[in-house]
Structure formats: C-alpha cells, structure tokens
Design a protein around this motif. Structure first.
Motif, PDB file in Angstrom:
ATOM      1  N   TYR A 175      25.425  56.410  29.200  1.00  0.00           N
ATOM      2  CA  TYR A 175      26.708  56.254  29.852  1.00  0.00           C
ATOM      3  C   TYR A 175      27.144  57.595  30.436  1.00  0.00           C
ATOM      4  O   TYR A 175      26.842  58.652  29.871  1.00  0.00           O
ATOM      5  N   PRO A 176      27.860  57.596  31.554  1.00  0.00           N
ATOM      6  CA  PRO A 176      28.297  58.848  32.168  1.00  0.00           C
ATOM      7  C   PRO A 176      29.268  59.604  31.265  1.00  0.00           C
ATOM      8  O   PRO A 176      29.881  59.019  30.362  1.00  0.00           O
ATOM      9  N   ASP A 177      29.418  60.913  31.527  1.00  0.00           N
ATOM     10  CA  ASP A 177      30.439  61.651  30.789  1.00  0.00           C
ATOM     11  C   ASP A 177      31.809  61.144  31.210  1.00  0.00           C
ATOM     12  O   ASP A 177      31.954  60.406  32.189  1.00  0.00           O
ATOM     13  N   ALA A 178      32.840  61.538  30.472  1.00  0.00           N
ATOM     14  CA  ALA A 178      34.173  60.934  30.631  1.00  0.00           C
ATOM     15  C   ALA A 178      34.721  61.083  32.046  1.00  0.00           C
ATOM     16  O   ALA A 178      35.227  60.117  32.637  1.00  0.00           O
ATOM     17  N   ALA A 179      34.619  62.272  32.620  1.00  0.00           N
ATOM     18  CA  ALA A 179      35.187  62.510  33.951  1.00  0.00           C
ATOM     19  C   ALA A 179      34.469  61.669  35.005  1.00  0.00           C
ATOM     20  O   ALA A 179      35.098  61.065  35.887  1.00  0.00           O
ATOM     21  N   LEU A 180      33.150  61.624  34.906  1.00  0.00           N
ATOM     22  CA  LEU A 180      32.379  60.856  35.883  1.00  0.00           C
ATOM     23  C   LEU A 180      32.625  59.362  35.717  1.00  0.00           C
ATOM     24  O   LEU A 180      32.762  58.630  36.700  1.00  0.00           O
ATOM     25  N   GLU A 181      32.726  58.909  34.475  1.00  0.00           N
ATOM     26  CA  GLU A 181      32.958  57.480  34.245  1.00  0.00           C
ATOM     27  C   GLU A 181      34.330  57.068  34.773  1.00  0.00           C
ATOM     28  O   GLU A 181      34.474  55.994  35.369  1.00  0.00           O
ATOM     29  N   ALA A 182      35.335  57.916  34.584  1.00  0.00           N
ATOM     30  CA  ALA A 182      36.665  57.613  35.132  1.00  0.00           C
ATOM     31  C   ALA A 182      36.622  57.542  36.651  1.00  0.00           C
ATOM     32  O   ALA A 182      37.244  56.659  37.269  1.00  0.00           O
ATOM     33  N   ALA A 183      35.875  58.452  37.271  1.00  0.00           N
ATOM     34  CA  ALA A 183      35.752  58.434  38.731  1.00  0.00           C
ATOM     35  C   ALA A 183      35.068  57.160  39.210  1.00  0.00           C
ATOM     36  O   ALA A 183      35.432  56.599  40.256  1.00  0.00           O
ATOM     37  N   ILE A 184      34.104  56.678  38.449  1.00  0.00           N
ATOM     38  CA  ILE A 184      33.425  55.427  38.793  1.00  0.00           C
ATOM     39  C   ILE A 184      34.409  54.260  38.731  1.00  0.00           C
ATOM     40  O   ILE A 184      34.419  53.396  39.614  1.00  0.00           O
ATOM     41  N   LEU A 185      35.252  54.221  37.716  1.00  0.00           N
ATOM     42  CA  LEU A 185      36.228  53.137  37.593  1.00  0.00           C
ATOM     43  C   LEU A 185      37.198  53.137  38.771  1.00  0.00           C
ATOM     44  O   LEU A 185      37.544  52.082  39.304  1.00  0.00           O
ATOM     45  N   VAL A 186      37.628  54.328  39.158  1.00  0.00           N
ATOM     46  CA  VAL A 186      38.546  54.436  40.300  1.00  0.00           C
ATOM     47  C   VAL A 186      37.877  53.906  41.560  1.00  0.00           C
ATOM     48  O   VAL A 186      38.470  53.137  42.331  1.00  0.00           O
ATOM     49  N   GLU A 187      36.641  54.304  41.781  1.00  0.00           N
ATOM     50  CA  GLU A 187      35.924  53.890  42.995  1.00  0.00           C
ATOM     51  C   GLU A 187      35.629  52.394  42.992  1.00  0.00           C
ATOM     52  O   GLU A 187      35.775  51.713  44.006  1.00  0.00           O
ATOM     53  N   GLU A 188      35.207  51.862  41.852  1.00  0.00           N
ATOM     54  CA  GLU A 188      34.781  50.467  41.780  1.00  0.00           C
ATOM     55  C   GLU A 188      35.950  49.483  41.805  1.00  0.00           C
ATOM     56  O   GLU A 188      35.823  48.380  42.333  1.00  0.00           O
ATOM     57  N   GLY A 190      39.589  50.516  42.202  1.00  0.00           N
ATOM     58  CA  GLY A 190      40.820  50.937  42.853  1.00  0.00           C
ATOM     59  C   GLY A 190      41.937  51.285  41.888  1.00  0.00           C
ATOM     60  O   GLY A 190      43.066  51.569  42.306  1.00  0.00           O
ATOM     61  N   ILE A 191      41.647  51.285  40.595  1.00  0.00           N
ATOM     62  CA  ILE A 191      42.652  51.605  39.590  1.00  0.00           C
ATOM     63  C   ILE A 191      43.063  53.070  39.713  1.00  0.00           C
ATOM     64  O   ILE A 191      42.297  53.905  40.232  1.00  0.00           O
ATOM     65  N   ASP A 192      44.249  53.413  39.237  1.00  0.00           N
ATOM     66  CA  ASP A 192      44.693  54.803  39.288  1.00  0.00           C
ATOM     67  C   ASP A 192      43.943  55.640  38.265  1.00  0.00           C
ATOM     68  O   ASP A 192      43.424  55.132  37.258  1.00  0.00           O
ATOM     69  N   ALA A 193      43.882  56.937  38.521  1.00  0.00           N
ATOM     70  CA  ALA A 193      43.066  57.847  37.712  1.00  0.00           C
ATOM     71  C   ALA A 193      43.528  57.891  36.255  1.00  0.00           C
ATOM     72  O   ALA A 193      42.701  57.964  35.341  1.00  0.00           O
ATOM     73  N   LEU A 223      33.993  48.285  31.378  1.00  0.00           N
ATOM     74  CA  LEU A 223      35.162  49.099  31.742  1.00  0.00           C
ATOM     75  C   LEU A 223      35.600  48.810  33.172  1.00  0.00           C
ATOM     76  O   LEU A 223      36.797  48.759  33.474  1.00  0.00           O
ATOM     77  N   VAL A 224      34.638  48.602  34.061  1.00  0.00           N
ATOM     78  CA  VAL A 224      34.972  48.233  35.445  1.00  0.00           C
ATOM     79  C   VAL A 224      35.668  46.874  35.463  1.00  0.00           C
ATOM     80  O   VAL A 224      36.637  46.668  36.203  1.00  0.00           O
ATOM     81  N   TYR A 225      35.178  45.928  34.641  1.00  0.00           N
ATOM     82  CA  TYR A 225      35.834  44.617  34.576  1.00  0.00           C
ATOM     83  C   TYR A 225      37.299  44.768  34.153  1.00  0.00           C
ATOM     84  O   TYR A 225      38.205  44.158  34.750  1.00  0.00           O
ATOM     85  N   ALA A 226      37.536  45.557  33.103  1.00  0.00           N
ATOM     86  CA  ALA A 226      38.906  45.756  32.626  1.00  0.00           C
ATOM     87  C   ALA A 226      39.759  46.415  33.700  1.00  0.00           C
ATOM     88  O   ALA A 226      40.916  46.011  33.930  1.00  0.00           O
ATOM     89  N   ALA A 227      39.213  47.422  34.359  1.00  0.00           N
ATOM     90  CA  ALA A 227      39.953  48.106  35.421  1.00  0.00           C
ATOM     91  C   ALA A 227      40.293  47.146  36.558  1.00  0.00           C
ATOM     92  O   ALA A 227      41.398  47.191  37.121  1.00  0.00           O
ATOM     93  N   THR A 228      39.357  46.266  36.885  1.00  0.00           N
ATOM     94  CA  THR A 228      39.592  45.299  37.958  1.00  0.00           C
ATOM     95  C   THR A 228      40.724  44.345  37.594  1.00  0.00           C
ATOM     96  O   THR A 228      41.587  44.026  38.432  1.00  0.00           O
ATOM     97  N   LEU A 229      40.746  43.894  36.346  1.00  0.00           N
ATOM     98  CA  LEU A 229      41.826  43.006  35.904  1.00  0.00           C
ATOM     99  C   LEU A 229      43.173  43.711  35.950  1.00  0.00           C
ATOM    100  O   LEU A 229      44.177  43.141  36.392  1.00  0.00           O
TER     101      LEU A 229
END
Length: 267
Positions: A175-188, A190-193, A223-229
């Motif tokens: 799994y990516p490190d925390a900063a990179l994983e958060a950036a992925i969630l934002v990109e995938e 559209g959730i706020d940082a 995590l992307v699923y949760a962010a999308t919801l």
C-alpha cells in the motif's frame, strides 16, 4: 485475424508511482522478460499493468484466474457449430499471436496443472504449443506475459511452483505511504484533502490488525470506495462502515474496534 484495437487501453489510467517501478517495467518489457507482481489485495497491481500497457501503447488482455480454469480456457478449444467445428483461440493464444501484454490476475487461484501451459512462453523458446491443433505458435515480438498474486493468501495448496516462479522477474507492491495514498483518494474520488487524510488514518489502523483478527487490511481500493461515497453526500461514518468495515470482517469485536476508530477520527 483478431482485431487488436478491442484490447487497447485507449484512455490514460490514473496511476501514481510509488518508487521506480515504471522505469523497471519498461526495462523488462524492452527485453521482453516476463513479469510477476506480488502484493496485497487492492494495492494497485492491476492498475499498474493497465497504465504500463497504455504508456507502451500495447494491447492488453486480462484474465481473472480461478480454480475452475483449465488449460483450454487459456489456449483455446474447438466449438461445435451447425456446419461442423470451429477453433476459437483463448486469451493467451490471442495475445501471443497479436503481440499483446497478457495479464493473468491472481494466478495462484488457477490449478498448477493449468499454469504449466505458460512455461514455453516464459523462457528462450517464447512458443505456445497447441496440441489439439498440432500447431506451434511463436510469440509475436511484442508479446509479454505478466502475472500477479497476493502472497498473503499463499498456502501449500495455493502457491506457484518454483519452476514457474523462476521464469519471471518480479515486483513487490505494498500500500502507498500515507501522503501518496491520500493524494490518490483525492484524484480518484474528488474528495477534499482533509477527509482523504482521515480515511487513510482509518486504513492504517485496520492494517495494524492484520494477523490479529484480520486476514487482510483495508485496501486502497476500499478507501477510494469510501471517499466516493462521502463525495456523493453519504455521511462519513456511514460511508466508512459500508465500504471499509463490513466488507472485510464478520467478527463483532474487530468490527466494533474499527467502528470506534471511525467515530473518533470523524468526530
């Protein structure tokens, strides 16, 4: 002739490199070396292969392996029709003919007597014998074989033979490190940082429970699923329970522990 355009990755898949895996894969492809990708569920293995196929401009044929898959499912079979029989190439044969990247996803799910069919394609021969037709296919110059699996699910019954493993170069994903994983969630999604960071914290808490009640931690995919919801207006705690906790465990104690973590982080 198979229409290779149907296998092309037309749009650029989003992929965020973790280290130097892109350059290493390009080197492996330039030498037409077969590639093995190991890593936990939902860490980006399949997305990486899609991205590399797009970047290299090569068609991609993906096979989701399962325990019922036979060698004929990979190589091909005769079909009985009204006017007789017709040969239908399997995905591995098609890839070898047209010069595609053939991706066997979760290969350990397939029976070992099925996976040995790939051996001649993964050494100096680069051939695929089709016994039923009496044909020997010499792989197209652009052909490459890629396999993936989750080492966390290895067992004596579900593992690759050494004779198979030692035909591949390999990447080990995590799994990516925390900063990179958060950036992925934002990109995938559209959730706020800030919300992305909180979701990553929940993921980290669950991953610490692996081997202590959980077989596998919360994946980046979940995590992307949760962010999308959340981005679609679902309350964060409800989204997390729905996308992060309920899919991965039925253990009441583990579920309650994760639910408390969610309430604390999104309080």
């Amino acid at each position: 002739m198979t229409d290779r355009t149907q296998f092309e990755v037309r749009e650029k898949p989003f992929y965020q490199p973790q280290r130097n895996e892109v350059a290493l894969y390009e080197a492996a492809y330039a030498a037409r070396l077969p590639v093995m990708i190991k890593g936990p569920t939902g860490c980006g293995k399949s997305r990486f292969v899609e991205y590399m196929a797009w970047k290299l401009g090569k068609p991609l044929i993906t096979v989701a392996c399962n325990e019922d898959m036979t060698a004929s499912d990979l190589v091909g079979r005769y079909l009985l029709e009204a006017n007789g029989t017709r040969w239908l190439d399997g995905p591995l044969t098609t890839a070898a003919r047209i010069g595609a990247i053939c991706y066997l996803d979760e290969i350990v799910e397939a029976r070992q007597d099925t996976t040995v069919v790939i051996h001649p394609l993964t050494d100096h021969r680069r051939t695929l014998p089709i016994d039923k037709k009496g044909e020997l296919i010499h792989a197209h110059a652009d052909f490459q074989l890629v396999i993936s699996y989750n080492p966390g699910y290895q067992s004596l019954l579900k593992d690759l033979k050494q004779s198979t493993k030692q035909r591949f170069t390999a990447f080990e994903f995590d799994y990516p490190d925390a900063a990179l994983e958060a950036a992925i969630l934002v990109e995938e999604s559209g959730i706020d940082a800030h919300s992305a960071e909180r979701l990553v914290n929940i993921g980290a808490a669950a991953r610490r429970l692996k081997g202590h009640g959980l077989d596998e931690g919360i994946s980046t995919r979940l995590l992307v699923y949760a962010a999308t919801l959340i981005e679609r207006g679902v309350a964060p705690a409800d989204a997390c329970r729905m996308a992060l906790v309920r899919p991965i465990t039925d253990d009441r104690d583990i579920r309650d522990t994760l639910d408390h973590a969610i309430d604390a982080i999104f309080a």
